[in-house]
Motif scaffolding. Structure first.
Motif, mmCIF file in Angstrom:
data_model
loop_
_atom_site.group_PDB
_atom_site.id
_atom_site.type_symbol
_atom_site.label_atom_id
_atom_site.label_comp_id
_atom_site.label_asym_id
_atom_site.label_seq_id
_atom_site.Cartn_x
_atom_site.Cartn_y
_atom_site.Cartn_z
ATOM 1 N N LYS A 307 -19.779 -30.130 89.725
ATOM 2 C CA LYS A 307 -20.115 -31.122 88.702
ATOM 3 C C LYS A 307 -20.956 -30.540 87.568
ATOM 4 O O LYS A 307 -20.857 -30.976 86.424
ATOM 5 C CB LYS A 307 -20.853 -32.296 89.350
ATOM 6 C CG LYS A 307 -21.061 -33.495 88.446
ATOM 7 C CD LYS A 307 -21.673 -34.658 89.189
ATOM 8 C CE LYS A 307 -21.919 -35.853 88.277
ATOM 9 N NZ LYS A 307 -20.677 -36.347 87.648
ATOM 10 N N TYR A 308 -21.776 -29.507 87.870
ATOM 11 C CA TYR A 308 -22.659 -28.988 86.830
ATOM 12 C C TYR A 308 -21.883 -28.384 85.657
ATOM 13 O O TYR A 308 -22.421 -28.238 84.552
ATOM 14 C CB TYR A 308 -23.637 -27.959 87.405
ATOM 15 C CG TYR A 308 -23.055 -26.602 87.729
ATOM 16 C CD1 TYR A 308 -22.873 -25.633 86.737
ATOM 17 C CD2 TYR A 308 -22.697 -26.262 89.025
ATOM 18 C CE1 TYR A 308 -22.345 -24.389 87.031
ATOM 19 C CE2 TYR A 308 -22.169 -25.021 89.335
ATOM 20 C CZ TYR A 308 -21.997 -24.086 88.333
ATOM 21 O OH TYR A 308 -21.478 -22.848 88.626
ATOM 22 N N THR A 309 -20.607 -28.052 85.879
ATOM 23 C CA THR A 309 -19.825 -27.469 84.783
ATOM 24 C C THR A 309 -19.645 -28.445 83.633
ATOM 25 O O THR A 309 -19.368 -28.021 82.497
ATOM 26 C CB THR A 309 -18.443 -27.019 85.296
ATOM 27 O OG1 THR A 309 -17.749 -28.141 85.878
ATOM 28 C CG2 THR A 309 -18.590 -25.933 86.362
ATOM 29 N N PRO A 313 -19.639 -28.051 78.105
ATOM 30 C CA PRO A 313 -18.307 -28.444 77.597
ATOM 31 C C PRO A 313 -17.664 -27.391 76.710
ATOM 32 O O PRO A 313 -16.440 -27.396 76.531
ATOM 33 C CB PRO A 313 -18.603 -29.727 76.817
ATOM 34 C CG PRO A 313 -20.047 -29.607 76.415
ATOM 35 C CD PRO A 313 -20.711 -28.896 77.550
ATOM 36 N N ASP A 314 -18.457 -26.491 76.153
ATOM 37 C CA ASP A 314 -17.899 -25.487 75.241
ATOM 38 C C ASP A 314 -17.331 -24.283 75.988
ATOM 39 O O ASP A 314 -16.744 -23.390 75.363
ATOM 40 C CB ASP A 314 -18.979 -25.012 74.257
ATOM 41 C CG ASP A 314 -19.456 -26.131 73.347
ATOM 42 O OD1 ASP A 314 -18.657 -27.064 73.116
ATOM 43 O OD2 ASP A 314 -20.611 -26.087 72.888
ATOM 44 N N ARG A 315 -17.513 -24.269 77.276
ATOM 45 C CA ARG A 315 -17.005 -23.148 78.066
ATOM 46 C C ARG A 315 -15.701 -23.561 78.753
ATOM 47 O O ARG A 315 -15.577 -24.683 79.250
ATOM 48 C CB ARG A 315 -18.033 -22.725 79.103
ATOM 49 C CG ARG A 315 -17.545 -21.619 80.021
ATOM 50 C CD ARG A 315 -18.660 -21.081 80.871
ATOM 51 N NE ARG A 315 -18.174 -20.015 81.751
ATOM 52 C CZ ARG A 315 -18.954 -19.116 82.323
ATOM 53 N NH1 ARG A 315 -20.256 -19.135 82.111
ATOM 54 N NH2 ARG A 315 -18.442 -18.193 83.109
ATOM 55 N N GLU A 316 -14.745 -22.651 78.788
ATOM 56 C CA GLU A 316 -13.495 -22.927 79.486
ATOM 57 C C GLU A 316 -13.662 -22.580 80.957
ATOM 58 O O GLU A 316 -14.003 -21.446 81.311
ATOM 59 C CB GLU A 316 -12.349 -22.102 78.881
ATOM 60 C CG GLU A 316 -11.948 -22.553 77.495
ATOM 61 C CD GLU A 316 -10.692 -21.837 77.010
ATOM 62 O OE1 GLU A 316 -10.035 -21.161 77.844
ATOM 63 O OE2 GLU A 316 -10.390 -21.950 75.826
ATOM 64 N N TRP A 317 -13.447 -23.577 81.806
ATOM 65 C CA TRP A 317 -13.593 -23.387 83.244
ATOM 66 C C TRP A 317 -12.217 -23.349 83.897
ATOM 67 O O TRP A 317 -11.384 -24.224 83.676
ATOM 68 C CB TRP A 317 -14.412 -24.532 83.856
ATOM 69 C CG TRP A 317 -15.825 -24.572 83.354
ATOM 70 C CD1 TRP A 317 -16.296 -25.306 82.304
ATOM 71 C CD2 TRP A 317 -16.930 -23.844 83.870
ATOM 72 N NE1 TRP A 317 -17.635 -25.082 82.131
ATOM 73 C CE2 TRP A 317 -18.061 -24.183 83.081
ATOM 74 C CE3 TRP A 317 -17.099 -22.944 84.919
ATOM 75 C CZ2 TRP A 317 -19.322 -23.660 83.308
ATOM 76 C CZ3 TRP A 317 -18.349 -22.412 85.151
ATOM 77 C CH2 TRP A 317 -19.445 -22.766 84.355
ATOM 78 N N GLU A 318 -12.000 -22.348 84.723
ATOM 79 C CA GLU A 318 -10.725 -22.181 85.402
ATOM 80 C C GLU A 318 -10.802 -22.756 86.814
ATOM 81 O O GLU A 318 -11.683 -22.396 87.595
ATOM 82 C CB GLU A 318 -10.364 -20.692 85.485
ATOM 83 C CG GLU A 318 -9.066 -20.413 86.215
ATOM 84 C CD GLU A 318 -8.832 -18.926 86.421
ATOM 85 O OE1 GLU A 318 -7.800 -18.577 87.030
ATOM 86 O OE2 GLU A 318 -9.683 -18.122 85.980
ATOM 87 N N LEU A 691 -29.745 -23.056 92.324
ATOM 88 C CA LEU A 691 -29.598 -22.956 90.867
ATOM 89 C C LEU A 691 -28.216 -22.483 90.432
ATOM 90 O O LEU A 691 -28.014 -22.220 89.245
ATOM 91 C CB LEU A 691 -30.659 -21.999 90.298
ATOM 92 C CG LEU A 691 -32.117 -22.364 90.560
ATOM 93 C CD1 LEU A 691 -33.045 -21.332 89.937
ATOM 94 C CD2 LEU A 691 -32.443 -23.751 90.004
ATOM 95 N N ASN A 692 -27.275 -22.374 91.379
ATOM 96 C CA ASN A 692 -25.959 -21.805 91.090
ATOM 97 C C ASN A 692 -26.133 -20.348 90.660
ATOM 98 O O ASN A 692 -27.003 -19.670 91.188
ATOM 99 C CB ASN A 692 -25.217 -22.673 90.074
ATOM 100 C CG ASN A 692 -25.096 -24.116 90.571
ATOM 101 O OD1 ASN A 692 -24.617 -24.354 91.672
ATOM 102 N ND2 ASN A 692 -25.561 -25.080 89.784
ATOM 103 N N GLU A 693 -25.363 -19.856 89.716
ATOM 104 C CA GLU A 693 -25.490 -18.465 89.300
ATOM 105 C C GLU A 693 -25.914 -18.402 87.840
ATOM 106 O O GLU A 693 -25.473 -19.230 87.026
ATOM 107 C CB GLU A 693 -24.186 -17.709 89.523
ATOM 108 C CG GLU A 693 -23.783 -17.628 90.985
ATOM 109 C CD GLU A 693 -22.517 -16.815 91.190
ATOM 110 O OE1 GLU A 693 -22.430 -15.700 90.626
ATOM 111 O OE2 GLU A 693 -21.619 -17.282 91.912
ATOM 112 N N PRO A 694 -26.756 -17.439 87.465
ATOM 113 C CA PRO A 694 -27.356 -17.461 86.120
ATOM 114 C C PRO A 694 -26.352 -17.371 84.981
ATOM 115 O O PRO A 694 -26.557 -17.981 83.937
ATOM 116 C CB PRO A 694 -28.301 -16.251 86.137
ATOM 117 C CG PRO A 694 -27.907 -15.426 87.305
ATOM 118 C CD PRO A 694 -27.295 -16.349 88.287
ATOM 119 N N HIS A 695 -25.253 -16.627 85.181
ATOM 120 C CA HIS A 695 -24.283 -16.522 84.094
ATOM 121 C C HIS A 695 -23.400 -17.760 84.011
ATOM 122 O O HIS A 695 -22.738 -17.975 82.987
ATOM 123 C CB HIS A 695 -23.419 -15.263 84.270
ATOM 124 C CG HIS A 695 -22.530 -15.285 85.467
ATOM 125 N ND1 HIS A 695 -23.027 -15.194 86.751
ATOM 126 C CD2 HIS A 695 -21.172 -15.403 85.584
ATOM 127 C CE1 HIS A 695 -22.008 -15.237 87.596
ATOM 128 N NE2 HIS A 695 -20.882 -15.361 86.926
#
Length: 783
Positions: A307-309, A313-318, A691-695
């Protein structure tokens, strides 16, 4: 005039008598813990249920030794001889169906122990390490050696290799030599006739062996390595996992005071974001003589984006298949079914699935999803584990789940796909185990109080629970193999663990077997901290330990202690793992300080919502709980709002930095010990959960890392860190100190400990560190 002098003398006398003082000192508290006495640990039974073994150190040696108490002479504590230690039956192994025999491995060799005769025999010494022994039948034992399954027939005295798992690839076995190397070999064989004959004979034997060997299939590991072998109950199936070693970019910690006199680099962990290698699970079907690779692509939600993705919104998630880790595979007694747990490597999902033993396909029975991360007692972690197994009927499996918000025990009927929750309520269940006859459960729970642990017995299909322990505090129970006795490591708030013996009955009286407190430790009247709750800003009610001074010496100043580890509980009714801090809090109270020790958001013992309250924002609710604790002290205990400090180590050091940088109006002084200053520089297994991953989620790291808030420092700050800390690296505070220098901050200082790691080992280091902490508080909030 004389009357005035008398009144002045009386006033001075009263003032002098009210000066706070203590029989404790930092040096006394922080000396070698042996001064407190000797206390038992690592309890286990012998197989005959008549002797308790435990680690103990009444001789005050450098380390503990093994001791025992025989039930026939319970008042006698005996040191176990080296000869007896060598011959002692291993705690781990496999029992036969009647529990009259036990197979175990010691020093790489296979042994069989006859429980009734108390006799141990060497079964196999192969010259190669044996692992995972298992009874297949009364006369057959299975085991793993060199990545392969073997069956040993006792009556025939024969060992049969059941699998062919080899390193490398098939091409490696048939690869041709280079022209140069082939010429060297041919020339050598033409010159040395005996060598040529030996080679020809060897090749002929290999050809004959292949003709005689009914195994046509060989599984090659290629560049992967095999681990975690599970043998089925009949020996007809084997599962194993593989991974391909990678080379993460590890960090180096310099050791400036190495014995060599040179600075020696310590190769330590990588940083968060370096994922573990892809793991695969394989099923070796012995009768079909083939291997199935387990396909996880059909797991429900395996390609779901977290959900954090949505915050990016400006990043393309695969949407792609997530990597998973696997638990051990549990086979039913008749080898008709097998079950395992799988979890996504991003820790958002956990699946309990049946494994089809004919084709390796998966059938999902339960999916637990958490947008934060999957965890909790008995549920396992990124590295595996968790409660999972079969009931005796071979149609019910058991596992734990946080579906209700607390970790509870469940059954699942694989025939009708019906799930049954066996325990329920606002408490957690720990370490469930089936009784020998498979008719009951034994487990520990926090049902009585979040700060207590008791041991229970319950029918296997659920029902009335029988509470088997009664002493207020923590009861860590080790059942005797015959289940008639309980060895209990018991402690309360101000008494370290001692060993008790009790029959496995609710109304039996426990008998204390050890009494290890020294006279010096008993000479001080240790406080039982008051266990309180206060209201946080969002309506939550954290538990906390409260230490209050006598009114006559009350400084109206307070110190808040922040425990470490994040997921850890310290506001409880048993002896704390922070025993030095507990004694330091007694000293502070003697000196007139009020001390508060909060189980802030993220602490263990309070269910899923409390555990995940820090998701994507460490230094959020876990910090506001400290601020609300300070407000509680001001409003309810007469604390001066300008005289509040805090301290803590590791995660506690991190919170201290966040408090000093973000809440300067609340905290006048703080001591941050071995503290994380930038979560992007900590490890993967812990940090990526929260925190998920920093990148991928940089905002979570920027909100959560003290180095981004250093400009907010106004009060007095002490930073203390071990230079050879391989957990929270010294680099953390070096980077922060440079930031503070650039910001031209002045009211901070740093204490370095050249030979100390994350957990200090030397009394001199402990003494120096806590003397500085005490000095900080005395010179600021204690005035």
């Amino acid at each position: 005039m004389a009357l005035q002098l008398r009144f002045l003398f009386l006033a001075l006398f009263i003032s002098a008598s009210a000066v706070s003082q203590s029989d404790l000192s930092v040096k006394k508290i922080m000396q070698d813990p042996n001064w407190m006495g000797t206390f038992p640990s690592s309890v286990e039974w012998n197989e005959q249920s008549n002797t308790i073994y435990f680690d103990y150190n009444p001789e005050q040696n450098v380390s503990d030794s093994l001791y025992k108490i025989r039930l026939s002479t319970p008042s006698k504590i005996e040191k176990v001889s080296l000869e007896e230690q060598k011959s002692k039956v291993s705690l781990y192994g496999d029992y036969n169906d009647k529990r009259t025999q036990k197979l175990f491995v010691k020093y790489g060799d296979l042994y069989l122990h006859d429980i009734k005769k108390n006799k141990t025999d060497l079964v196999l010494d192969l010259g190669e390490s044996i692992q995972s022994p298992k009874f297949i039948s009364g006369s057959e034992y299975a085991f793993i050696s060199n990545n392969n399954l073997y069956i040993y027939n006792v009556k025939q005295g024969q060992i049969q290799k059941k699998t062919n798992i080899e390193s490398g690839s098939a091409n490696d076995k048939t690869s041709k030599k280079s022209e140069k190397n082939q010429w060297v070999e041919d020339e050598n064989l033409s010159l040395l006739e005996e060598v040529r004959v030996q080679k020809e004979n060897s090749e002929m034997r290999d050809q004959n062996r292949k003709l005689l060997d009914d195994k046509s299939f060989t599984f090659y590991l290629d560049k992967q390595r095999a681990f975690s072998f599970d043998i089925s109950e009949t020996g007809n199936f084997l599962t194993f996992q593989t991974y391909q070693p990678d080379s993460p970019e590890n960090t180096m910690v310099p050791n400036y005071v190495d014995a060599s006199g040179y600075t020696e680099p310590l190769n330590t962990r990588s940083k968060v974001g370096d994922q573990d290698s892809q793991r695969d699970l394989y099923l070796y079907h012995i009768q079909k003589d083939t291997v199935f690779k387990i396909d996880t692509s059909s797991l429900p939600g395996i390609t779901d984006l977290p959900k954090y993705t949505e915050d990016y919104p400006d990043r393309e998630w695969e949407e792609k298949q997530r990597s998973v880790t696997f638990s051990d595979v549990k086979f039913s007694s008749n080898d008709q079914n097998a079950v395992l747990s799988m979890r996504a490597q991003d820790n958002k999902d956990r699946w309990i699935s049946l494994l089809n033993l004919n084709d390796g396909n998966l059938e999902v029975l339960d999916r637990q999803h958490d947008e934060a991360w999957i965890a909790g007692p008995g549920i396992g972690s990124y590295y595996g584990g968790g409660s999972l197994g079969w009931l005796a009927d071979d149609k019910h499996i058991y596992y734990q789940s946080e579906a209700t918000g607390y970790s509870h025990l469940y059954l699942h009927n694989i025939e009708n796909d019906n799930q049954t929750q066996l325990t329920n309520g606002d408490f957690e269940v720990f370490s469930p185990q089936l009784s020998n006859d498979k008719k009951h459960w034994f487990f520990t729970s926090s049902e009585v109080h979040p700060g207590e642990r008791h041991f229970y017995k319950m029918p296997v299909m659920g029902g009335t629970k029988t509470k088997l322990t009664s002493m207020e505090g923590k009861n860590s129970v080790v059942l005797s193999p015959d289940e008639k006795q309980m060895a209990i490591l018991y402690s309360n708030s101000n008494s370290p663990e001692e060993l008790f013996l009790k029959k496995t009955k609710a109304n039996a009286t426990p008998k204390q077997l050890t009494d290890g407190q020294s006279e010096a430790f008993q000479a001080y009247d240790w406080r039982t901290p008051e266990l309180i709750q206060f209201e946080a800003e969002d309506g939550a009610t954290p538990y906390a330990r409260l230490y209050k001074p006598e009114e006559s010496i009350d400084k109206n100043a307070a110190v808040i202690f922040v425990h470490g580890a994040g997921y850890l509980q310290n506001a409880h009714k048993w002896w704390s793992s922070y025993f030095r801090e507990y004694m330091f809090h007694n000293l502070l109270t003697d000196l007139g300080y009020t001390v508060l020790d909060v189980d802030y958001r993220g602490s263990a013992g309070y269910g899923r919502d409390w555990r995940t309250g820090i998701y994507r924002h460490m230094g959020g609710k876990d910090l506001s709980d400290q601020v609300d604790g300070a407000k509680y002290l001001v409003e309810n205990h007469g604390i001066d709002a300008d005289k509040i400090g805090l301290y803590g180590g590791s995660y506690g050091g991190f919170i201290t930095l966040m408090a000093m940088f973000n809440e300067p109006d609340t905290f006048a002084a703080g001591a941050a010990l071995r503290s994380v200053t930038d979560w992007a520089h900590y490890n993967h297994g812990y940090t990526s959960n929260i925190l998920n991953e920093p990148h991928l989620d940089p905002e979570a790291y920027r909100k959560s890392s003290p180095i981004y808030f250093a400009e907010g420092l106004e009060g007095d700050l002490l930073i203390a860190h071990g230079v050879v800390d391989t957990n929270v690296h010294f680099q953390d505070v070096v980077r922060l100190s440079q930031r503070l220098i650039e910001l031209e901050k002045e009211d901070w200082e740093m204490a370095l400990y050249p030979i100390e790691g994350h957990g200090f080992t030397q009394p001199s280091s402990w003494t120096d560190e806590y003397s500085r902490i005490l000095k900080l508080f005395e010179n600021t909030i204690g005035k």
